[in-house]
Design an enzyme around this catalytic site. Structure first.
Site, short mmCIF file in Angstrom:
data_model
loop_
_atom_site.label_atom_id
_atom_site.label_comp_id
_atom_site.label_asym_id
_atom_site.label_seq_id
_atom_site.Cartn_x
_atom_site.Cartn_y
_atom_site.Cartn_z
N GLY A 81 0.81 -1.21 0.00
CA GLY A 81 0.00 0.00 0.00
C GLY A 81 0.85 1.26 0.00
CB THR A 82 3.88 2.17 1.91
OG1 THR A 82 3.27 1.88 3.17
CG2 THR A 82 4.79 3.38 2.05
CG ASN A 112 -5.27 3.89 9.02
OD1 ASN A 112 -5.66 4.88 8.41
ND2 ASN A 112 -4.16 3.89 9.70
CG HIS A 143 -0.30 -6.52 5.10
ND1 HIS A 143 -0.37 -6.13 6.40
CD2 HIS A 143 0.09 -5.42 4.40
CE1 HIS A 143 -0.04 -4.84 6.49
NE2 HIS A 143 0.23 -4.40 5.29
CB THR A 197 12.23 -9.69 -11.19
OG1 THR A 197 13.35 -9.49 -12.07
CG2 THR A 197 11.61 -11.05 -11.45
CD GLN A 227 -7.17 -0.57 7.30
OE1 GLN A 227 -7.94 -1.48 7.59
NE2 GLN A 227 -5.89 -0.61 7.67
CB SER A 254 -2.23 -3.12 1.14
OG SER A 254 -1.26 -3.87 1.85
CB CYS A 313 3.15 5.48 25.40
SG CYS A 313 4.02 6.65 26.44
C1 LIG Z 1 -5.02 3.22 5.00
C2 LIG Z 1 -3.70 2.55 4.80
N1 LIG Z 1 -2.92 2.91 3.77
C3 LIG Z 1 -1.72 2.35 3.53
C4 LIG Z 1 -1.22 1.38 4.37
C5 LIG Z 1 0.13 0.81 4.09
O1 LIG Z 1 0.05 -0.41 3.43
P1 LIG Z 1 1.31 -1.38 3.42
O2 LIG Z 1 1.47 -1.87 4.80
O3 LIG Z 1 0.93 -2.46 2.44
O4 LIG Z 1 2.47 -0.58 2.93
C6 LIG Z 1 -1.99 0.96 5.47
C7 LIG Z 1 -1.50 -0.08 6.38
O5 LIG Z 1 -1.07 0.17 7.49
C8 LIG Z 1 -3.25 1.57 5.69
O6 LIG Z 1 -4.00 1.23 6.73
ZN LIG Z 2 4.86 6.49 28.25
#
Ligand SMILES: Cc1ncc(COP(=O)(O)O)c(C=O)c1O
Ligand SMILES: [Zn+2]
Lengths: 122, 407
Positions: B71-72, B151, B201, B238, B179, B199, B326
């Site tokens: 996703g990132t 999220n 996972h 690849t 999400q 994404s 924290c």
């Molecule tokens: C809304 C949202 N965007 C992007 C990501 C990032 O995805 P990835 O962990 O596949 O890089 C997340 C995951 O934490 C997410 O919740």
């Molecule tokens: Zn603390």
């Protein structure tokens, strides 16, 4: 992430509570930064005879509060003033680096309570 | 010990059907899709099949799907690629204050490279207003990126309305659907978006695989990765064939089971919310009460801190997450909660419970049963209480910024 000692003090914190007729009270931290500690002291002949704490914060904050009360109990206020945040962290077998902030409050709260006690003596 | 996993927004276990698909591409169909020979053709066919499955799942055409490392990367690629190619047309980018850091920090990085950035506020439910977006658009705006579902608080944004505004003005619209995918319908035409991120996972696929949908004809260009000609020059390197095949299967299954699973999860979600609100005092639901993901529950527990709750829950085998400072490794609590006008001290007490395929009613009961004494114990230790804590009001004193707040 946390040592066994930290988890022990988090699960079974020593000296939780308030002392209604405390000789000194110290409050450090604020709600914004996420950790608040309040320490209550009973002092007799310059010796800390009773100490209690209340803490809002993470595991490290609660464990360090508990540890600092254990370390300070029975000490003279001069000895207690020499207790450092570092010493508290070491007594817990260390804290994760990102948690040093939280733990930095414990000794500060103790010192604030002692200062409050001294102010009252004046 | 009984283990109850309620952190499906963080990640999910990979489904056996998906593992099978993946294994097959690790061992049998191991060829490089760019190779001419039999082995290469096998890899290529796995790639093609997966692309079709992902496309079908979101109502796209296969050639509009580009596989990424997650996703990132897809968020980075979408935003950067549009910005670089369209900078001669304008330099203004709009996003929202509650985006994932993958979007927020990418947009902020553009801000340091000469782009003008508008970060839209949200109301107390974490909702972006169509009115605010309309007011923010200028003739220099080239891109709008607003997430489909949040999220941290589960709020579902009015993407259809927001994207329609963009389209009417010829502005490209990207949404992060990481999400929402598999939880609520995600269809690129219905949403009316030009780019969309998913994404693996979060939908019972593996980590490190994702996809970016790029509508045909969109003015976008790969601007971050230089290398080979894979993915029709849109993503060098690849291909992660096992991950891609897994993503394809995960998308296929997610969509097949969506309707039924959404009903089941909504039931669990609402039971969880009701029981917590009924049985534990001084708790606030964060995010929208109804326009939220079917599996998403998020609260702020007053007078106590998130990490200490998480640690206590973990001792009982319950896995969840928090937006407290924290747990974030910084001194600031979640930017999402703060953007919603939730005061710092309350944000520190946030807990997110995200349900999934493996959760049952018994899990919800187990959570409630164990959470009550945890909250009680930590509150007994806290110097804060209803008399001395900052009074959080249901007024808009703190979320004064969004024009959708008419309270
Ligand atoms: C809304 C949202 N965007 C992007 C990501 C990032 O995805 P990835 O962990 O596949 O890089 C997340 C995951 O934490 C997410 O919740
Ligand atoms: Zn603390």
């Amino acid at each position: 992430m946390y040592t066994e000692k930290v988890m022990d003090h988090f699960e079974n914190p020593r000296n939780v509570g308030e002392i209604p007729d405390a000789d000194g009270v110290g409050l450090v931290g604020n709600p914004t930064c996420g950790d608040i500690m309040k320490i209550y002291l009973k002092v007799d002949n310059d010796v800390i005879t009773d100490i209690k704490f209340k803490t809002f914060g993470c595991g490290a904050a609660i464990a360090t509060s508990s540890m600092v009360t254990e370390m300070a109990k029975g000490k003279t206020i001069n000895e207690a003033l020499r207790l450092s945040n570092q010493a508290v962290a070491e007594a817990l077998d260390g804290l994760p680096p990102q948690k040093m902030h939280c733990s930095n409050l414990a000794a500060d709260a103790l010192h604030a309570a002692i200062e409050n006690y001294r102010d009252k003596q004046k | 010990m009984r283990r109850v996993y309620m952190d499906h927004s963080a990640t999910t276990p990979v489904r056996p059907e998906v593992v099978e698909e993946m294994l097959n591409c690790l061992t049998e169909k191991f060829g490089n899709p760019s190779s001419l020979h039999y082995f290469g053709r096998q890899g290529r066919s796995a790639l093609d099949e997966a692309r079709e499955k992902v496309a079908n799942a979101i109502g796209a055409k296969p050639e509009e799907i580009v596989f990424t490392s997650g996703g990132t990367e897809a968020d980075n690629m979408a935003i950067h690629g549009v910005a670089m190619l369209n900078q001669n047309r304008g330099n203004h980018v709009i996003t929202s204050a509650v985006e994932h850091h993958a979007v927020l920090n990418t947009v902020k990085a553009l801000g340091k490279q000469g782009f003008t950035v508008t970060i839209l506020p949200v109301d107390k439910f974490g909702m972006v207003s169509v009115e605010d977006l309309a007011n923010a658009i200028t003739d220099k705006t080239i891109l709008i990126s607003i997430m489909h579902a949040n999220n941290e608080v589960g709020t579902v944004q009015p993407i259809k309305e927001l994207a329609a505004l963009a389209r009417a003005k010829g502005i490209l619209f990207h949404t992060d659907a990481v999400q929402s995918m598999g939880k609520i319908p995600v269809n690129v035409d219905e949403l009316g978006v030009d780019l969309l991120t998913i994404s693996g996972h979060k939908i019972y696929g593996p980590k490190g695989i994702g996809a970016l949908y790029i509508r045909k004809g969109t003015r976008w260009r790969q601007s971050l990765f230089h290398g080979g000609a894979q993915e029709r020059l849109r993503r060098a390197g690849t291909e992660n064939v096992p991950g891609i095949a897994a993503l394809g299967r995960a998308c296929e299954l997610a969509v097949q089971e969506l309707a039924e699973e959404a009903v089941r999860l909504t039931g669990l979600r609402d039971k969880l919310i009701k029981e917590v609100m009924d049985k534990i005092p001084d708790v606030r639901l964060t995010g929208h009460p109804t326009k939220r993901l079917p599996n998403h529950v998020s609260f702020c527990f007053e007078f106590i801190e998130g990490e200490s709750m998480l640690l206590s829950m973990d001792m009982k085998g319950i896995a969840a997450s928090s937006g407290s400072a924290c747990t974030s490794g910084s001194l600031e609590p979640s930017h999402v909660l703060l953007a919603m006008g939730i005061p710092h001290e309350l944000a520190h007490g946030s807990i997110r419970l995200t349900l999934g395929r493996d959760n049952t009613e018994e899990d919800v009961d187990y959570f409630i049963e164990n959470m009550m004494p945890i909250v009680e114990r930590l509150r007994a230790m806290s110097p804060l209480n209803s008399e001395n804590e900052f009074d959080f009001e249901d007024s808009c004193a703190d979320c004064k910024v969004s024009s959708s707040c008419h309270l």
